[in-house]
Design a protein around this motif. Structure first.
Motif: not given
Length: 161
Positions: A89-91, A97-100, A123-125, A129-134
């Motif tokens: 469920n992580l991916n 989460k990115i949208e939030f 919030a930006q950080r 981080q989430l965009i990089e993980k994605h």
């Protein structure tokens, strides 16, 4: 003559030969009784984006210790099942989460007080981080797709090029 994949599907099939009075070849009759297919779990693949998850190392360590004394293959299987449960469920939850965090940044963008600026930076950080993980997830996924459909003069190859 059969192969393993045929036997997996038609394990209970039977064959017999019939009489052929006018030929030296015997016709065969085949009765297929397909077995009930059991859905197997997909082959485990480690996702590179899991490395950044704090619980990844803990899950591996805990399951490695719990499986002590078992053969190596079983130990890997136990660890991979635990990681698969973490990652299934992580991916899927990355995009929401990115949208939030994007909405949170949009909300905080107009604030000029110190608290608002600090919250915006946080919030930006988190969003970055989430965009990089994605991105890491899809970079690895793209390699898998490329290797599967690769340069073998396929429709996939020509569409990619």
């Amino acid at each position: 003559m059969t192969n393993d994949s045929w036997l997996e599907i038609f394990g209970e099939a039977s064959a017999s030969s019939l009489e052929a009075p006018c030929s030296d070849h015997l016709p065969l009759i085949l009765w297929s009784a397909p077995t009930i297919r059991v859905n197997r779990r997909k082959r485990f693949r480690f996702e590179n984006c899991w490395i950044t998850e704090p619980q990844c190392r803990e899950i591996i360590s805990r399951n490695w210790v719990l499986s002590e004394g078992m053969n190596l293959s079983t130990r890997f299987d136990i660890c991979s099942r635990a990681l698969w449960n973490l990652g299934k469920n992580l991916n899927k939850s990355l995009q929401p989460k990115i949208e939030f965090w994007k909405r949170r940044m949009e909300y905080l963008r107009g604030r000029s007080d110190n608290q608002g600026i600090l919250e915006f930076i946080t919030a930006q950080r988190n969003c970055i981080q989430l965009i990089e993980k994605h991105g890491t997830y899809w970079k690895q996924r793209a390699k898998v797709f490329w290797y599967k459909g690769g340069d073998n003069n396929s429709k996939f190859y020509h569409n990619s090029v």
